[in-house]
Design a protein around this motif. Structure first.
Motif, PDB file in Angstrom:
ATOM      1  N   GLU A   1       0.812  -1.219   0.000  1.00 20.81           N
ATOM      2  CA  GLU A   1       0.000   0.000   0.000  1.00 20.81           C
ATOM      3  C   GLU A   1       0.846   1.270   0.000  1.00 20.81           C
ATOM      4  OE1 GLU A   1      -3.929   1.857   2.267  1.00 20.81           O
ATOM      5  OE2 GLU A   1      -3.057  -0.060   2.918  1.00 20.81           O
ATOM      6  N   ASP A   2       1.903   1.298   0.818  1.00 21.64           N
ATOM      7  CA  ASP A   2       2.752   2.495   0.858  1.00 21.64           C
ATOM      8  C   ASP A   2       3.422   2.752  -0.490  1.00 21.64           C
ATOM      9  OD1 ASP A   2       2.090   2.978   3.484  1.00 21.64           O
ATOM     10  OD2 ASP A   2       3.921   2.099   4.305  1.00 21.64           O
ATOM     11  N   THR A   3       3.859   1.680  -1.122  1.00 22.26           N
ATOM     12  CA  THR A   3       4.509   1.835  -2.428  1.00 22.26           C
ATOM     13  C   THR A   3       3.507   2.308  -3.474  1.00 22.26           C
ATOM     14  OG1 THR A   3       6.154   0.130  -1.898  1.00 22.26           O
ATOM     15  CG2 THR A   3       5.829   0.661  -4.222  1.00 22.26           C
ATOM     16  N   GLN A   4       2.300   1.765  -3.456  1.00 27.24           N
ATOM     17  CA  GLN A   4       1.276   2.228  -4.393  1.00 27.24           C
ATOM     18  C   GLN A   4       0.998   3.718  -4.203  1.00 27.24           C
ATOM     19  OE1 GLN A   4      -2.323   0.013  -5.159  1.00 27.24           O
ATOM     20  NE2 GLN A   4      -1.366  -1.939  -4.626  1.00 27.24           N
ATOM     21  N   THR A   5       0.961   4.169  -2.963  1.00 23.13           N
ATOM     22  CA  THR A   5       0.742   5.593  -2.692  1.00 23.13           C
ATOM     23  C   THR A   5       1.843   6.429  -3.325  1.00 23.13           C
ATOM     24  OG1 THR A   5      -0.407   5.120  -0.617  1.00 23.13           O
ATOM     25  CG2 THR A   5       0.506   7.336  -0.881  1.00 23.13           C
ATOM     26  N   LEU A   6       3.088   5.992  -3.156  1.00 19.52           N
ATOM     27  CA  LEU A   6       4.221   6.711  -3.731  1.00 19.52           C
ATOM     28  C   LEU A   6       4.141   6.728  -5.258  1.00 19.52           C
ATOM     29  CD1 LEU A   6       7.000   8.075  -3.656  1.00 19.52           C
ATOM     30  CD2 LEU A   6       8.024   5.792  -3.497  1.00 19.52           C
ATOM     31  N   LEU A   7       3.830   5.595  -5.862  1.00 15.52           N
ATOM     32  CA  LEU A   7       3.774   5.509  -7.327  1.00 15.52           C
ATOM     33  C   LEU A   7       2.678   6.406  -7.895  1.00 15.52           C
ATOM     34  CD1 LEU A   7       4.251   1.664  -7.915  1.00 15.52           C
ATOM     35  CD2 LEU A   7       6.001   3.449  -7.828  1.00 15.52           C
ATOM     36  N   ARG A   8       1.530   6.431  -7.250  1.00 13.96           N
ATOM     37  CA  ARG A   8       0.442   7.298  -7.720  1.00 13.96           C
ATOM     38  C   ARG A   8       0.870   8.764  -7.654  1.00 13.96           C
ATOM     39  NH1 ARG A   8      -2.687   3.950  -4.233  1.00 13.96           N
ATOM     40  NH2 ARG A   8      -2.963   5.709  -2.797  1.00 13.96           N
ATOM     41  N   GLN A   9       1.521   9.131  -6.565  1.00  6.16           N
ATOM     42  CA  GLN A   9       1.981  10.504  -6.394  1.00  6.16           C
ATOM     43  C   GLN A   9       2.991  10.881  -7.479  1.00  6.16           C
ATOM     44  OE1 GLN A   9       1.434  12.201  -2.850  1.00  6.16           O
ATOM     45  NE2 GLN A   9       1.451  13.889  -4.292  1.00  6.16           N
ATOM     46  N   VAL A  10       3.927   9.997  -7.712  1.00  6.13           N
ATOM     47  CA  VAL A  10       4.962  10.259  -8.715  1.00  6.13           C
ATOM     48  C   VAL A  10       4.344  10.431 -10.098  1.00  6.13           C
ATOM     49  CG1 VAL A  10       6.886   9.202  -9.974  1.00  6.13           C
ATOM     50  CG2 VAL A  10       6.864   9.180  -7.467  1.00  6.13           C
ATOM     51  N   ALA A  11       3.415   9.545 -10.468  1.00  6.93           N
ATOM     52  CA  ALA A  11       2.804   9.634 -11.794  1.00  6.93           C
ATOM     53  C   ALA A  11       2.142  10.996 -12.010  1.00  6.93           C
ATOM     54  CB  ALA A  11       1.780   8.512 -11.974  1.00  6.93           C
ATOM     55  N   SER A  12       1.368  11.452 -11.021  1.00  3.44           N
ATOM     56  CA  SER A  12       0.689  12.741 -11.175  1.00  3.44           C
ATOM     57  C   SER A  12       1.662  13.911 -11.144  1.00  3.44           C
ATOM     58  CB  SER A  12      -0.368  12.908 -10.079  1.00  3.44           C
ATOM     59  OG  SER A  12      -1.478  12.067 -10.308  1.00  3.44           O
ATOM     60  N   ASP A  13       2.680  13.835 -10.295  1.00  2.00           N
ATOM     61  CA  ASP A  13       3.658  14.916 -10.210  1.00  2.00           C
ATOM     62  C   ASP A  13       4.430  15.084 -11.512  1.00  2.00           C
ATOM     63  OD1 ASP A  13       2.880  15.194  -7.584  1.00  2.00           O
ATOM     64  OD2 ASP A  13       4.674  14.261  -6.725  1.00  2.00           O
ATOM     65  N   VAL A  14       4.864  13.981 -12.079  1.00  2.00           N
ATOM     66  CA  VAL A  14       5.670  14.047 -13.298  1.00  2.00           C
ATOM     67  C   VAL A  14       4.830  14.550 -14.472  1.00  2.00           C
ATOM     68  CG1 VAL A  14       6.959  12.664 -14.979  1.00  2.00           C
ATOM     69  CG2 VAL A  14       7.356  12.342 -12.534  1.00  2.00           C
ATOM     70  N   ILE A  15       3.586  14.111 -14.552  1.00  2.00           N
ATOM     71  CA  ILE A  15       2.716  14.599 -15.627  1.00  2.00           C
ATOM     72  C   ILE A  15       2.444  16.091 -15.466  1.00  2.00           C
ATOM     73  CG2 ILE A  15       0.337  14.488 -16.482  1.00  2.00           C
ATOM     74  CD1 ILE A  15       0.506  11.464 -16.247  1.00  2.00           C
ATOM     75  N   LEU A  16       2.339  16.566 -14.218  1.00  3.85           N
ATOM     76  CA  LEU A  16       2.133  17.993 -13.979  1.00  3.85           C
ATOM     77  C   LEU A  16       3.233  18.822 -14.628  1.00  3.85           C
ATOM     78  CD1 LEU A  16       0.977  20.517 -12.540  1.00  3.85           C
ATOM     79  CD2 LEU A  16       2.237  19.806 -10.493  1.00  3.85           C
ATOM     80  N   PHE A  17       4.466  18.395 -14.483  1.00  3.75           N
ATOM     81  CA  PHE A  17       5.597  19.158 -14.985  1.00  3.75           C
ATOM     82  C   PHE A  17       6.001  18.780 -16.409  1.00  3.75           C
ATOM     83  CE2 PHE A  17       5.849  20.033 -10.518  1.00  3.75           C
ATOM     84  CZ  PHE A  17       6.360  21.308 -10.453  1.00  3.75           C
ATOM     85  N   ASN A  18       5.401  17.712 -16.945  1.00  7.59           N
ATOM     86  CA  ASN A  18       5.711  17.273 -18.307  1.00  7.59           C
ATOM     87  C   ASN A  18       4.413  16.902 -19.022  1.00  7.59           C
ATOM     88  OD1 ASN A  18       8.902  16.871 -18.145  1.00  7.59           O
ATOM     89  ND2 ASN A  18       8.006  16.059 -16.272  1.00  7.59           N
ATOM     90  N   PRO A  19       3.571  17.892 -19.346  1.00  8.45           N
ATOM     91  CA  PRO A  19       2.259  17.590 -19.967  1.00  8.45           C
ATOM     92  C   PRO A  19       2.419  16.760 -21.233  1.00  8.45           C
ATOM     93  CG  PRO A  19       2.404  19.899 -19.303  1.00  8.45           C
ATOM     94  CD  PRO A  19       3.779  19.323 -19.157  1.00  8.45           C
ATOM     95  N   PRO A  20       1.722  15.637 -21.324  1.00  7.28           N
ATOM     96  CA  PRO A  20       1.954  14.720 -22.443  1.00  7.28           C
ATOM     97  C   PRO A  20       1.318  15.103 -23.768  1.00  7.28           C
ATOM     98  CG  PRO A  20       1.192  13.541 -20.475  1.00  7.28           C
ATOM     99  CD  PRO A  20       0.935  15.001 -20.252  1.00  7.28           C
ATOM    100  N   CYS A  21       0.189  15.810 -23.751  1.00  9.23           N
ATOM    101  CA  CYS A  21      -0.622  15.908 -24.971  1.00  9.23           C
ATOM    102  C   CYS A  21      -0.880  17.346 -25.402  1.00  9.23           C
ATOM    103  CB  CYS A  21      -1.978  15.246 -24.767  1.00  9.23           C
ATOM    104  SG  CYS A  21      -1.906  13.496 -24.318  1.00  9.23           S
ATOM    105  N   GLU A  22      -0.845  17.536 -26.709  1.00 13.39           N
ATOM    106  CA  GLU A  22      -1.430  18.713 -27.334  1.00 13.39           C
ATOM    107  C   GLU A  22      -2.599  18.199 -28.150  1.00 13.39           C
ATOM    108  OE1 GLU A  22      -0.676  21.834 -26.994  1.00 13.39           O
ATOM    109  OE2 GLU A  22       1.117  21.572 -25.768  1.00 13.39           O
ATOM    110  N   VAL A  23      -3.816  18.525 -27.716  1.00 16.73           N
ATOM    111  CA  VAL A  23      -4.992  17.930 -28.338  1.00 16.73           C
ATOM    112  C   VAL A  23      -5.826  18.998 -29.017  1.00 16.73           C
ATOM    113  CG1 VAL A  23      -5.082  16.042 -26.686  1.00 16.73           C
ATOM    114  CG2 VAL A  23      -6.343  18.145 -26.193  1.00 16.73           C
ATOM    115  N   ASP A  24      -6.715  18.517 -29.910  1.00 15.75           N
ATOM    116  CA  ASP A  24      -7.603  19.427 -30.631  1.00 15.75           C
ATOM    117  C   ASP A  24      -8.707  19.908 -29.691  1.00 15.75           C
ATOM    118  OD1 ASP A  24      -8.915  20.816 -32.569  1.00 15.75           O
ATOM    119  OD2 ASP A  24      -9.806  19.044 -33.518  1.00 15.75           O
TER     120      ASP A  24
END
Length: 271
Positions: free
Chosen positions: A248-271
């Motif tokens: 559970e603790d590791t899942q919490t960390l992984l979820r946090q990391v995924a959202s944090d990294v996407i915040l600073f590296n937006p993946p998509c330019e969409v129509d």
């Protein structure tokens, strides 16, 4: 404004802190960047990226080699537990191939065009860490274009770095960003997420025993990044999922990391 820019604004209000070792997405690569000597002849390069985040049902096709194997099933599970009522179905394209090997195989193209996919995950761009070879990116660009022609959101999948390689994640991300600059596409910051997770906890068992493929922990982190890109929902808001072989603790960390990294590296330019 992009979908992920809107997400970034929401997430920034909810959480403001300094990331450890997380780049802005514009750094230079220390490895070879593939050139594109070939010309894509199917026309229309640069069409906008379809936004399918608001669909009630996701149909996700994964093109790639051995690195994509476990990802689809994890994404399905994550969508099923996010309490929105949405569903996801995933399918692996036939064979474990690089993207350039799929151009003329017929079967991959038939799979892409034979169903109404909402998202296509594209992994398998050849590259050289030693700069001993330069590989064209025209095949990846063509699969991106073909995906958009079907109304699907293309998501380029730069692989995670091999164990102990501090440069590979950034290099592959930059390589795939260069592809998206030629043919607009989402780019999943997978390597950046792995680098960030290890910066926060260097003991995370992200790799399998071979030091190349993902362990269940690493596969979950990768899938969480894709989950947020596909759904537009924050990975950090997901609940603990007991069926994953990750505590559970590791899942919490992984979820946090995924959202944090996407915040600073937006993946998509969409129509």
């Amino acid at each position: 404004m992009t979908v992920n820019t809107q997400l970034a604004i929401t997430w920034a209000i909810a959480l403001v802190f300094t990331l450890i070792g997380c780049g802005s997405g514009g750094g230079s690569s220390s490895g070879v960047i593939a050139t594109n000597p070939d010309v894509i002849t199917e026309g229309g390069a640069g069409a906008p990226v379809p936004d399918n985040t608001t669909n009630d049902s996701y149909r996700i096709l994964l093109l790639g080699n051995s690195h994509v194997g476990p990802i689809g099933g994890i994404i399905q599970t994550l969508v099923s537990v996010n309490q929105t009522g949405k569903t996801a179905v995933t399918k692996l394209a036939p064979g474990a191939k690089f993207l350039d090997e799929r151009i003329d195989d017929g079967e991959t193209y038939a799979t892409l065009t034979g169903s109404q996919w909402t998202h296509v995950i594209l992994q398998g761009q050849k590259y050289s860490m030693s700069a001993g070879a330069i590989y064209p990116t025209s095949a990846a660009e063509l699969w991106v274009k073909r995906s958009k022609d079907q109304g699907a959101t293309p998501i380029l999948f730069p692989e995670h770095p091999q164990r102990g390689n501090a440069e590979e994640g950034r290099m592959l991300y930059d390589l795939h960003k260069s592809i998206a600059a030629k043919e607009l596409s989402c780019v999943a910051p997978i390597g950046l997420a792995w680098d960030e997770a290890l910066a926060r906890n260097g003991n995370l068992p992200l790799h399998n025993a071979d030091g190349n493929h993902a362990s269940p922990t690493g596969a979950l982190l990768t899938a969480l990044v894709f989950y947020q890109i596909i759904t537009g929902e924050l990975a950090v808001a997901l609940p603990y999922v007991s069926e994953f072989d990750v505590d559970e603790d590791t899942q919490t960390l992984l979820r946090q990391v995924a959202s944090d990294v996407i915040l600073f590296n937006p993946p998509c330019e969409v129509d």
